[in-house]
Scaffold this active site. Structure first.
Site, short mmCIF file in Angstrom:
data_model
loop_
_atom_site.label_atom_id
_atom_site.label_comp_id
_atom_site.label_asym_id
_atom_site.label_seq_id
_atom_site.Cartn_x
_atom_site.Cartn_y
_atom_site.Cartn_z
N ASP A 1 69.07 76.04 37.71
CA ASP A 1 68.74 75.42 39.00
C ASP A 1 68.17 76.41 40.01
O ASP A 1 68.63 76.50 41.16
CB ASP A 1 69.98 74.76 39.60
CG ASP A 1 70.57 73.69 38.70
OD1 ASP A 1 69.79 72.90 38.14
OD2 ASP A 1 71.80 73.64 38.55
N GLU B 1 65.22 63.91 40.41
CA GLU B 1 66.03 64.95 41.04
C GLU B 1 65.19 66.22 41.17
O GLU B 1 63.97 66.16 41.15
CB GLU B 1 67.30 65.22 40.22
CG GLU B 1 67.07 65.57 38.78
CD GLU B 1 68.36 65.79 38.01
OE1 GLU B 1 69.40 65.23 38.41
OE2 GLU B 1 68.33 66.54 37.02
#
Length: 543
Positions: A61, A230
């Protein structure tokens, strides 16, 4: 206080709405074969080029910004503490962990504390890092509590205590954005289960207060919804708003972009890159960045993690008709994975991300993270200078290796040859205490020394199956784990630091709960009592 759109060109003083766009590829006057397959090479090749991944371990991430000549990256850490790693680079290829945003995970969720330890794979998820008005801002999500923000004057910290901006479950992947008129926004995904297996994903654009600490009521626009929407980032380039996100298509989770002249829409969308789960491991979540050369890049994790987790890749970006296409552009105008390319900045030295340690500092090096929030009274670097002292706590559940409560870790890197060696002083151990080194993710393996009265005996356990070893004479012991590119590891030990003997068979490393394998040092005692002194750690990896 204000929030940043993105620091793409701080040093050059370009405004947030007038960034230059370069369509050229790095070092385009040169050429070389670009392999389109995973190899055992990684990172800086020492000849002005790099090979993906740039970080062959679980730095998931990522988001990036540039401030002057320095590039800063954050990476999610789930249940590991301290949380949200911060890394620094000058060339986007060689990185160093310089700190963490969240020092106390229990302030976010008591279940992340050493006395509960029941949030595997949850805790701190993806976020964004921005720089504005002399401060760094990190917004991040936790799936069970909501969206938090923390700020700092320096990226290494200290960071402010996390402030809850948006409470509730299911909020994910937030990114802050400050428009030219000074209005602050937050773009974030909300996911909610529909039945047993289906989940809906809506991407919300919210307004924030001027200090960035709360969501303003009355403005909530859903700007996108699709399967798995997302990985949000929001930028403004040449008077256009760009919303980066990922979504699930038949080929896998792909990088997407939508753009508009107004945050109120309408938005048009474009796929930026093709992915393949087996061939390139689906780069999808990350951030765009512009270097001082005006060239653009995309830093991403490989979403289809193997035992090493979701490794980090660096891909060139080419602007085509106002779209930032990622990687090598194919006949259809969409990008594809690049494994080998020229470094964005040449001439800087190589840097290894693995960290050896002699514990000569009164503070832990930033490469170390604990499995869950540790008990601060049960470890010390000051009681015996030059050693890390770990006190033995009873496990939460006797006989369950996942409930050992004093485990300090680093990421297990995926290179052709890896070796993790610790030198231990066993003099503080007591009856019932076990200490050693361990690999853990979905499965677990450990080499352990167990004390019974005055006798200390070695053993290796792989997923609960134990292989007995010899008795240890003396109080000094070296333990070692070696593993290869395929994730095959084995343990060995030494009583003189020179000659090592293997113990037990091979162990196949795994990943689990969206995390790669970890290598850690631990001690535990069902009856409580005793301590382990760690003299040094040697962590060596191949290029």
């Amino acid at each position: 206080m204000a929030l940043a759109t993105i620091m793409l060109a701080v040093a050059s003083g370009l405004s947030q709405s007038s960034h230059s766009i370069s369509n050229s590829t790095p070092n385009s006057e040169k050429s070389f074969a670009k392999p389109h397959a995973l190899t055992e090479k990684w990172g800086d090749q020492g000849d002005g080029t790099y090979v993906n991944p740039i970080l062959p371990g679980d730095f998931s991430d990522p988001d990036v910004i540039r401030v002057g000549d320095a590039v800063y990256m954050i990476s999610s850490t789930m249940q590991y503490s301290p949380g949200m790693a911060v890394l620094e680079s000058r060339d986007m290829v060689n990185w160093k962990i310089i700190g963490h945003v969240v020092q106390d995970l229990s302030a976010i969720d008591r279940a992340l504390n050493w006395d509960r330890m029941n949030r595997p794979g949850r805790g701190i998820w993806a976020g964004s890092i921005r720089f504005q008005s002399g401060r760094f801002w990190v917004y991040f999500g936790t799936p069970d509590q909501g969206i938090y923000v923390s700020t700092a004057e320096k990226p290494a910290g200290p960071w402010s205590a996390p402030h809850l901006v948006l409470a509730g479950t299911g909020w994910d992947d937030p990114c802050s954005f400050r428009d030219d008129d000074g209005q602050n926004y937050l773009v974030t995904t909300h996911f909610s289960a529909q039945g047993a297996i289906q989940t809906t994903y809506n991407i919300h654009l919210l307004k924030l207060s001027s200090d960035g600490l709360e969501v303003l009521h009355g403005y909530d626009h859903v700007i996108h919804r699709s399967e798995g929407s997302e990985a949000n980032k929001l930028y403004k380039v040449n008077e256009l708003y760009y919303h980066y996100y990922s979504e699930v298509k038949p080929e896998g989770r792909v990088p997407m972009m939508e753009r508009s002249k107004s945050l109120d829409g309408p938005w048009e969308s474009q796929q930026l890159m093709h992915v393949h789960g087996a061939l390139d491991k689906e780069p999808n979540q990350g951030g765009l960045i512009q270097m001082p050369s005006d060239k653009w890049y995309f830093v991403s994790h490989q979403g289809k993690g193997d035992w090493e987790g979701r490794a980090t890749v660096l891909l060139p970006v080419t602007w085509v008709q106002g779209w930032p296409i990622i990687g090598e552009i194919g006949p259809d105008g969409i990008g594809n994975m690049i494994w080998h390319d020229w470094k964005p900045v040449d001439g800087l030295p190589r840097r290894d991300i693995a960290t050896s340690d002699e514990f000569s500092s009164p503070e832990l090096q930033p490469a170390w993270e604990w499995n869950y929030q540790p008990n601060a009274a049960m470890w010390s670097l000051r009681e015996r200078p030059g050693y890390l002292r770990l006190y033995a706590l009873p496990p939460l559940r006797v006989g369950h290796s996942t409930s050992i409560r004093n485990v300090i870790t680093q990421r297990s890197l995926r290179t052709s040859s890896n070796q993790f060696t610790v030198k231990l002083d066993l003099a503080g151990m007591t009856t019932g205490q076990e200490s050693g080194i361990t690999h853990f993710a979905k499965s677990r393996a450990a080499i352990t020394v167990v004390q019974s009265g005055a006798i200390r005996k070695l053993s290796v356990a792989v997923n609960g199956v134990r292989t007995a070893g010899p008795t240890v004479d003396g109080t000094t012991l070296w333990l070692r784990s070696d593993w290869d590119f395929a994730g095959r590891s084995h343990f060995s030990f030494s009583t003189d630091g020179l000659t090592y003997r293997r113990l037990g068979g091979n162990y196949r490393m795994t990943w689990g709960d969206y995390r790669g394998d970890r290598i850690g040092i631990f001690t535990s005692n069902a009856s409580g009592g005793g301590y382990l002194d760690v003299d040094l750690v040697r962590y060596e990896t191949a290029r």
